[in-house]
Design a protein around this motif. Structure first.
Motif, PDB file in Angstrom:
ATOM      1  N   PRO A   2       0.829  -1.214   0.000  1.00  0.00           N
ATOM      2  CA  PRO A   2       0.000   0.000   0.000  1.00  0.00           C
ATOM      3  C   PRO A   2       0.859   1.258   0.000  1.00  0.00           C
ATOM      4  N   ARG A   4       2.434   4.765   1.029  1.00  0.00           N
ATOM      5  CA  ARG A   4       2.762   5.405   2.310  1.00  0.00           C
ATOM      6  C   ARG A   4       3.290   6.800   2.036  1.00  0.00           C
ATOM      7  N   GLU A  57      -2.876   9.721   3.611  1.00  0.00           N
ATOM      8  CA  GLU A  57      -2.313   8.379   3.433  1.00  0.00           C
ATOM      9  C   GLU A  57      -3.407   7.326   3.529  1.00  0.00           C
ATOM     10  N   ARG A  58      -4.294   7.462   4.474  1.00  0.00           N
ATOM     11  CA  ARG A  58      -5.395   6.499   4.609  1.00  0.00           C
ATOM     12  C   ARG A  58      -6.288   6.506   3.372  1.00  0.00           C
ATOM     13  N   ALA A  59      -6.548   7.693   2.828  1.00  0.00           N
ATOM     14  CA  ALA A  59      -7.370   7.773   1.616  1.00  0.00           C
ATOM     15  C   ALA A  59      -6.676   7.076   0.452  1.00  0.00           C
ATOM     16  N   GLN A  61      -4.526   4.638   0.675  1.00  0.00           N
ATOM     17  CA  GLN A  61      -4.551   3.198   0.945  1.00  0.00           C
ATOM     18  C   GLN A  61      -5.924   2.612   0.683  1.00  0.00           C
ATOM     19  N   ASP A  62      -6.970   3.337   1.046  1.00  0.00           N
ATOM     20  CA  ASP A  62      -8.333   2.867   0.758  1.00  0.00           C
ATOM     21  C   ASP A  62      -8.550   2.742  -0.736  1.00  0.00           C
ATOM     22  N   GLY A  63      -8.068   3.704  -1.507  1.00  0.00           N
ATOM     23  CA  GLY A  63      -8.188   3.641  -2.968  1.00  0.00           C
ATOM     24  C   GLY A  63      -7.363   2.513  -3.548  1.00  0.00           C
ATOM     25  N   TRP A  64      -6.252   2.215  -2.954  1.00  0.00           N
ATOM     26  CA  TRP A  64      -5.370   1.153  -3.423  1.00  0.00           C
ATOM     27  C   TRP A  64      -6.008  -0.213  -3.243  1.00  0.00           C
ATOM     28  N   ARG A  65      -6.754  -0.354  -2.134  1.00  0.00           N
ATOM     29  CA  ARG A  65      -7.401  -1.649  -1.832  1.00  0.00           C
ATOM     30  C   ARG A  65      -8.525  -1.858  -2.797  1.00  0.00           C
TER      31      ARG A  65
END
Length: 65
Positions: A2, A4, A57-59, A61-65
């Motif tokens: 993911p 970072r 960063e969380r956004a 990572q959410d898009g990456w998942r």
């Protein structure tokens, strides 16, 4: 892996706060009051930067998942 983000230096550096000498004078109190005000503003800006970086960063990572 993911995505970072790297936190800016300002966001990870501990905040500096003026302290009074053992036997402060009125001038020491006045100077510390003004100095701490500026330091608190800088500390809050660094905190805000850290939170914004974490949320971004969380956004990502959410898009990456």
């Amino acid at each position: 892996m993911p995505p970072r983000l790297t936190l800016p230096d300002e966001a990870v550096r501990p905040c500096q706060l003026a302290v009074l000498p053992d036997r402060p004078t009125r001038a020491d109190l006045d100077a510390a009051y003004v100095t701490r005000g500026g330091q608190l503003v800088a500390c809050e800006a660094a905190r805000r930067l850290a939170v914004e970086t974490l949320l971004a960063e969380r956004a990502l990572q959410d898009g990456w998942r």
